[in-house]
Design a protein around this motif. Structure first.
Motif, PDB file in Angstrom:
ATOM      1  N   UNK A 105       0.813  -1.222   0.000  1.00  0.00           N
ATOM      2  CA  UNK A 105       0.000   0.000   0.000  1.00  0.00           C
ATOM      3  C   UNK A 105       0.849   1.276   0.000  1.00  0.00           C
ATOM      4  N   UNK A 106       2.133   1.136   0.353  1.00  0.00           N
ATOM      5  CA  UNK A 106       3.018   2.315   0.282  1.00  0.00           C
ATOM      6  C   UNK A 106       3.122   2.862  -1.144  1.00  0.00           C
ATOM      7  N   UNK A 107       2.741   2.029  -2.117  1.00  0.00           N
ATOM      8  CA  UNK A 107       2.810   2.490  -3.511  1.00  0.00           C
ATOM      9  C   UNK A 107       1.634   3.388  -3.892  1.00  0.00           C
ATOM     10  N   UNK A 108       0.557   3.288  -3.096  1.00  0.00           N
ATOM     11  CA  UNK A 108      -0.720   3.861  -3.517  1.00  0.00           C
ATOM     12  C   UNK A 108      -0.667   5.306  -4.020  1.00  0.00           C
ATOM     13  N   UNK A 109       0.056   6.151  -3.336  1.00  0.00           N
ATOM     14  CA  UNK A 109       0.002   7.560  -3.712  1.00  0.00           C
ATOM     15  C   UNK A 109       1.302   8.079  -4.317  1.00  0.00           C
ATOM     16  N   UNK A 110       2.248   7.173  -4.555  1.00  0.00           N
ATOM     17  CA  UNK A 110       3.542   7.640  -5.075  1.00  0.00           C
ATOM     18  C   UNK A 110       4.001   6.931  -6.348  1.00  0.00           C
ATOM     19  N   UNK A 111       3.262   5.919  -6.783  1.00  0.00           N
ATOM     20  CA  UNK A 111       3.740   5.151  -7.942  1.00  0.00           C
ATOM     21  C   UNK A 111       4.005   6.040  -9.157  1.00  0.00           C
ATOM     22  N   UNK A 112       3.188   7.061  -9.320  1.00  0.00           N
ATOM     23  CA  UNK A 112       3.374   7.938 -10.492  1.00  0.00           C
ATOM     24  C   UNK A 112       4.688   8.728 -10.429  1.00  0.00           C
ATOM     25  N   UNK A 113       5.322   8.761  -9.265  1.00  0.00           N
ATOM     26  CA  UNK A 113       6.581   9.515  -9.134  1.00  0.00           C
ATOM     27  C   UNK A 113       7.813   8.619  -9.156  1.00  0.00           C
ATOM     28  N   UNK A 114       7.597   7.330  -9.108  1.00  0.00           N
ATOM     29  CA  UNK A 114       8.738   6.416  -8.971  1.00  0.00           C
ATOM     30  C   UNK A 114       9.305   5.988 -10.322  1.00  0.00           C
ATOM     31  N   UNK A 115      10.608   5.741 -10.329  1.00  0.00           N
ATOM     32  CA  UNK A 115      11.273   5.208 -11.516  1.00  0.00           C
ATOM     33  C   UNK A 115      11.536   3.716 -11.374  1.00  0.00           C
ATOM     34  N   UNK A 116      11.449   3.231 -10.142  1.00  0.00           N
ATOM     35  CA  UNK A 116      11.785   1.829  -9.894  1.00  0.00           C
ATOM     36  C   UNK A 116      11.057   1.337  -8.639  1.00  0.00           C
ATOM     37  N   UNK A 175       5.576  -9.556  -6.912  1.00  0.00           N
ATOM     38  CA  UNK A 175       6.006  -9.033  -8.215  1.00  0.00           C
ATOM     39  C   UNK A 175       4.818  -8.925  -9.159  1.00  0.00           C
ATOM     40  N   UNK A 176       4.005  -9.996  -9.194  1.00  0.00           N
ATOM     41  CA  UNK A 176       2.855 -10.005 -10.103  1.00  0.00           C
ATOM     42  C   UNK A 176       1.883  -8.883  -9.747  1.00  0.00           C
ATOM     43  N   UNK A 177       1.700  -8.655  -8.456  1.00  0.00           N
ATOM     44  CA  UNK A 177       0.795  -7.583  -8.027  1.00  0.00           C
ATOM     45  C   UNK A 177       1.342  -6.211  -8.417  1.00  0.00           C
ATOM     46  N   UNK A 178       2.645  -6.027  -8.278  1.00  0.00           N
ATOM     47  CA  UNK A 178       3.229  -4.730  -8.650  1.00  0.00           C
ATOM     48  C   UNK A 178       3.193  -4.557 -10.171  1.00  0.00           C
ATOM     49  N   UNK A 179       3.465  -5.640 -10.893  1.00  0.00           N
ATOM     50  CA  UNK A 179       3.407  -5.553 -12.359  1.00  0.00           C
ATOM     51  C   UNK A 179       2.036  -5.066 -12.802  1.00  0.00           C
ATOM     52  N   UNK A 180       0.982  -5.593 -12.178  1.00  0.00           N
ATOM     53  CA  UNK A 180      -0.381  -5.154 -12.515  1.00  0.00           C
ATOM     54  C   UNK A 180      -0.571  -3.673 -12.218  1.00  0.00           C
ATOM     55  N   UNK A 181      -0.082  -3.253 -11.071  1.00  0.00           N
ATOM     56  CA  UNK A 181      -0.226  -1.833 -10.691  1.00  0.00           C
ATOM     57  C   UNK A 181       0.518  -0.937 -11.688  1.00  0.00           C
ATOM     58  N   UNK A 182       1.713  -1.362 -12.084  1.00  0.00           N
ATOM     59  CA  UNK A 182       2.486  -0.543 -13.032  1.00  0.00           C
ATOM     60  C   UNK A 182       1.748  -0.483 -14.371  1.00  0.00           C
ATOM     61  N   UNK A 183       1.276  -1.643 -14.828  1.00  0.00           N
ATOM     62  CA  UNK A 183       0.582  -1.679 -16.123  1.00  0.00           C
ATOM     63  C   UNK A 183      -0.690  -0.829 -16.091  1.00  0.00           C
ATOM     64  N   UNK A 184      -1.353  -0.817 -14.922  1.00  0.00           N
ATOM     65  CA  UNK A 184      -2.613  -0.067 -14.808  1.00  0.00           C
ATOM     66  C   UNK A 184      -2.379   1.427 -14.559  1.00  0.00           C
ATOM     67  N   UNK A 185      -1.133   1.790 -14.315  1.00  0.00           N
ATOM     68  CA  UNK A 185      -0.861   3.180 -13.896  1.00  0.00           C
ATOM     69  C   UNK A 185      -0.906   4.162 -15.059  1.00  0.00           C
ATOM     70  N   UNK A 186      -0.849   3.633 -16.284  1.00  0.00           N
ATOM     71  CA  UNK A 186      -0.856   4.532 -17.436  1.00  0.00           C
ATOM     72  C   UNK A 186       0.527   5.050 -17.792  1.00  0.00           C
ATOM     73  N   UNK A 187       1.554   4.654 -17.039  1.00  0.00           N
ATOM     74  CA  UNK A 187       2.920   5.056 -17.385  1.00  0.00           C
ATOM     75  C   UNK A 187       3.359   4.301 -18.635  1.00  0.00           C
ATOM     76  N   UNK A 188       4.242   4.909 -19.408  1.00  0.00           N
ATOM     77  CA  UNK A 188       4.726   4.265 -20.632  1.00  0.00           C
ATOM     78  C   UNK A 188       5.446   2.967 -20.268  1.00  0.00           C
ATOM     79  N   UNK A 189       5.310   1.930 -21.132  1.00  0.00           N
ATOM     80  CA  UNK A 189       5.983   0.660 -20.836  1.00  0.00           C
ATOM     81  C   UNK A 189       7.486   0.882 -20.642  1.00  0.00           C
ATOM     82  N   UNK A 190       8.009   0.296 -19.596  1.00  0.00           N
ATOM     83  CA  UNK A 190       9.442   0.423 -19.340  1.00  0.00           C
ATOM     84  C   UNK A 190       9.830   1.647 -18.529  1.00  0.00           C
ATOM     85  N   UNK A 191       8.865   2.518 -18.260  1.00  0.00           N
ATOM     86  CA  UNK A 191       9.142   3.740 -17.518  1.00  0.00           C
ATOM     87  C   UNK A 191       9.475   3.461 -16.054  1.00  0.00           C
ATOM     88  N   UNK A 192       8.794   2.476 -15.494  1.00  0.00           N
ATOM     89  CA  UNK A 192       9.045   2.101 -14.094  1.00  0.00           C
ATOM     90  C   UNK A 192       9.678   0.710 -14.117  1.00  0.00           C
TER      91      UNK A 192
END
Ligand code: DX5
Ligand code: ZN
Length: 223
Positions: free
Chosen positions: A122-133, A156-173
């Motif tokens: 849940x620490x990702x909830x409000x900061x994923x859009x700012x993270x590079x990794x 890992x699978x849960x984070x992969x889903x969050x990254x994919x759903x975040x709207x960030x360009x592939x490979x950005x995070x």
């Protein structure tokens, strides 16, 4: 998918560190993983900005600094000045996670957040859009050579889903895994969603770094 392999110099021969980092880069390392432990946040003491500065001229690849220190903020500018490219920290070690991410960016580095085996996502909830990794620990931090904790695959699978759903360009995070990564489990870890693989003992405890990294890449290509 672009995969990156990052040897952790925690398992290198520190008496010959310059040669060791040059050797793993010549052997195909994409990044150098640099484990910083403070005997406070984790029960071990390793290397700081002086050592980062010392190896910087010897390698052209990014230096990926994994801070296992508490507090975090005071040491961030020192690592940026020492030539770090990526600086990651543990959310439990910072009182102000968003501020620490901003501080790392202000100093011209990419910012990562690290999750211990028992740390909720849940620490990702409000900061994923700012993270590079995002770095998922598959061992409890503090030592090299520990056994991979399989629960990390679900994470890992849960984070992969969050990254994919975040709207960030592939490979950005980047999604990085750290702890117990070997030739024989790297494909399974990639299937769970990791794109960046830290390996310490699996590389430095072998004689032929090039053959080991090549075997890891072959396993990744074959899955
Ligand atoms: C553990 C460190 C890891 C460690 C990995 O606290 O963050 O980077 O060096 O070592 P191996 O690959 O041997 O598990
Ligand atoms: Zn690490």
């Amino acid at each position: 998918m672009k995969y990156r392999i990052g040897p952790s110099i925690l398992s290198a021969d520190f008496a010959r560190l310059g040669d060791e980092v040059k050797s793993v880069v010549a052997a195909g390392a994409d990044i150098i993983h640099f484990d910083v432990m403070d005997n406070h946040y984790v029960p071990n003491l390793t290397i700081g900005p002086l050592v980062c500065e010392a190896i910087r001229p010897h390698v052209q690849v990014p230096i990926d600094v994994h801070l296992m220190v508490k507090p975090v903020d005071r040491i961030v500018p020192d690592f940026a000045r020492a030539g770090a490219n990526i600086i990651s920290f543990h959310p439990e070690a910072s009182d102000h996670i968003d501020r620490t991410i901003g501080l790392i960016h202000e100093h011209g580095c990419k910012a990562g957040l690290v999750f211990n085996p028992g740390t909720p996502l849940h620490y990702l909830d409000h900061v994923l859009d700012k993270l590079d990794l995002v770095l998922i620990m598959s061992v409890n931090p503090g030592f090299g050579g520990q056994k991979f904790i399989p629960e990390a695959l679900k994470k890992l699978a849960a984070v992969r889903q969050k990254i994919d759903a975040s709207g960030r360009a592939p490979g950005d995070v980047w999604l990085e895994i750290d702890g117990g990564v070997k030739i024989d489990n790297i494909a399974e870890i990639a299937r769970a969603g990791a794109d960046t693989f830290v390996a310490g003992s699996a590389i430095f405890d072998t004689k032929d770094y090039k053959a080991t990294i090549a075997a890891m890449r072959a396993a990744l290509a074959a899955y």
